[in-house]
Write an enzyme that holds these catalytic residues in place. Structure first.
Site, PDB file in Angstrom:
ATOM      1  N   HIS A 273      10.163   6.043  -8.049  1.00  0.00           N
ATOM      2  CA  HIS A 273       8.858   5.215  -8.267  1.00  0.00           C
ATOM      3  C   HIS A 273       8.607   4.114  -9.338  1.00  0.00           C
ATOM      4  O   HIS A 273       7.812   4.649 -10.310  1.00  0.00           O
ATOM      5  CB  HIS A 273       7.664   6.129  -8.285  1.00  0.00           C
ATOM      6  CG  HIS A 273       7.646   7.247  -7.132  1.00  0.00           C
ATOM      7  ND1 HIS A 273       7.776   7.240  -6.118  1.00  0.00           N
ATOM      8  CD2 HIS A 273       7.609   8.627  -7.454  1.00  0.00           C
ATOM      9  CE1 HIS A 273       7.674   8.404  -5.384  1.00  0.00           C
ATOM     10  NE2 HIS A 273       7.703   9.035  -6.191  1.00  0.00           N
TER      11      HIS A 273
ATOM     12  N   ASP B  90      10.625  12.039  -0.236  1.00  0.00           N
ATOM     13  CA  ASP B  90       9.832  12.544  -1.272  1.00  0.00           C
ATOM     14  C   ASP B  90       8.878  13.610  -0.759  1.00  0.00           C
ATOM     15  O   ASP B  90       9.259  15.011  -0.779  1.00  0.00           O
ATOM     16  CB  ASP B  90       8.926  11.296  -1.760  1.00  0.00           C
ATOM     17  CG  ASP B  90       8.354  11.576  -3.131  1.00  0.00           C
ATOM     18  OD1 ASP B  90       8.195  12.823  -3.662  1.00  0.00           O
ATOM     19  OD2 ASP B  90       7.726  10.597  -3.523  1.00  0.00           O
TER      20      ASP B  90
HETATM   21 ZN    ZN Z   1       8.951  13.195  -6.399  1.00  0.00          ZN
END
Ligand code: ZN
Length: 453
Positions: free
Chosen positions: A269, A320
């Site tokens: 991210h 995720d």
């Molecule tokens: Zn994560």
């Protein structure tokens, strides 16, 4: 020596369309790939063989809560989601995590992921005390990988603080907290156990700059000088603001200025970066971990994927939070996000969007996992996904069109055979232990939901 012949094969670079035999040695590595018709001693498979996709970022335990954080409480954001997640995992025991991870890993294999990097931060019991075996929770994930056959990069996570200003962990985080020496004990147990599993390696992860400061990261790197390093880096804009307020720099810039970031690193991210951070990230040769379905679900924002990938930036994909377990959906939404932003078509690929995204995510995922995976070539693991050539999504398609059509047409799953390290784990779309694993998952979900009442 095992020999498997496929009608068509994509190595990750080239198409072999007149048949190819993959020769696999007893250790699960590819020995050779020979073009041509089926040799007399080979097993014949129809279908299209592709390299299995590495899933570079997974929190297996979050499979238990997928879909359970969609009710509005008024002001919903990442941080309110995190509270729901903390409460969901409050009662999770090692046997629960094992059952949940096994279910998630079966779903990964059936969707075309053949390896997973498990970013595992749930270490302790409900009161924040070590289990008798300090690595118990990470070993539960490893056992689930072994049971399902998926390749694993087991990454115990170091979590020390609850914010950039080094506040202590809060109640929701006490199951994550370790000092460096405690963390290294866990890591050593995980490393020694992984040696018994051919499809497994280990990595390290400072959780984020919220949870670990740069001095501690440098101590960790001194203690563990090789292997993958993963970090959550700039998922939410408020992290950028907090980092700026305390250190005067944005998270990626602060990390790159204070730590030697190189190709070992996977920046998960790296959503919020400016142009200078993008240039420095490119120069570092680190991989960026993109998880578009989770990032969309959590309202994170858009990573500047076109600017990054057009300059040769390395990226891979991850499931995720497990709101979706599908390499197709991650790649599709990675591209669609950019199309919606730019009001253009075919933004991230060169001539073929699907094939190009697939290739890039294979090599980025392999780099981030630190394993010899991501392509079908001598010396690589025999991690093979076979698509059904007669599937309605794929009929009358050839070469690059096959992967384009897999990624960008419909949702029925054409993955029908999957091999990991040369062992077949999915046959005709079914995992070999699927029934037992699903039944145990259902019982676990029932037990956890009762204990929540
Ligand atoms: Zn994560």
């Amino acid at each position: 020596m095992k020999k498997i012949h496929f009608k068509q094969l994509f190595t990750g670079e080239n198409w072999l369309t007149s048949g190819a035999t993959i020769e696999i040695s007893s250790d699960g590595n590819i020995d050779a790939i020979v073009e041509g018709p089926t040799p007399h001693d080979a097993v014949q498979h129809s279908g299209i063989a592709l390299p299995g996709m590495p899933n570079l970022h997974s929190h297996a335990h979050q499979r238990a809560m997928a879909g359970l954080a969609e009710h509005s409480t008024g002001e919903d954001n990442f941080w309110t989601w995190r509270q729901v997640m903390y409460s969901q995992l409050r009662l999770m025991q090692p046997e629960h995590l094992h059952a949940i991870a096994a279910q998630a890993y079966v779903e990964m294999l059936k969707s075309g992921y053949t390896a997973v990097a498990e970013f595992q931060y749930l270490h302790h019991d409900q009161k924040g005390r070590h289990f008798a075996n300090k690595a118990e929770m990470s070993l539960s994930c490893m056992e689930a990988a072994r049971e399902t056959g998926i390749g694993l990069t087991c990454i115990p996570v170091l979590y020390t603080y609850s914010g950039f200003d080094k506040q202590g962990c809060n109640n929701g985080q006490r199951r994550f907290h370790n000092q460096l020496d405690e963390y290294l004990e866990i890591l050593r147990i995980v490393e020694s156990t992984s040696k018994g599993y051919a499809n497994c390696n280990t990595g390290i992860a400072p959780h984020s700059l919220r949870a670990v400061d740069v001095a501690l990261i440098n101590q960790l790197l001194d203690a563990v000088p090789s292997g993958p390093v993963h970090i959550h880096i700039a998922e939410q804009y408020s992290e950028v603001e907090d980092c700026l307020a305390i250190f005067g720099k944005r998270p990626v810039a602060w990390l790159l200025d204070n730590v030697d970031v190189d190709a070992r690193w996977c920046m998960v991210h790296a959503t919020h970066i400016d142009d200078k951070e993008l240039r420095c990230l490119l120069a570092s040769k680190a991989t960026v971990g993109l998880c578009p379905t989770t990032e969309a679900n959590l309202g994170d924002g858009f990573f500047p994927a076109q600017a990054f990938s057009s300059k040769g930036g390395r990226f891979g994909i991850g499931s995720d939070s497990q709101v979706s377990i599908s390499p197709v959906e991650e790649l599709r939404w990675l591209e669609y996000g950019q199309r919606l932003l730019k009001q253009q078509r075919v933004v991230l690929g060169d001539t073929h969007a699907g094939e190009s995204l697939f290739k890039n995510a294979l090599s980025g995922g392999a780099q981030a996992s630190g394993r010899n995976i991501g392509s079908l070539a001598p010396g690589r693991r025999a991690d093979i996904v076979v698509l059904d050539e007669n599937h309605p999504r794929l009929v009358c398609r050839s070469k690059s069109q096959l992967i384009d059509s897999w990624i960008f047409s419909g949702n029925e799953n054409p993955v029908y055979q999957v091999f990991v390290g040369g062992e077949q784990v999915v046959q005709n779309g079914q995992h070999k232990n699927e029934k037992a694993i699903s039944a145990r998952f259902a019982a676990t979900m029932s037990a956890l939901s009762k204990s929540h009442e």
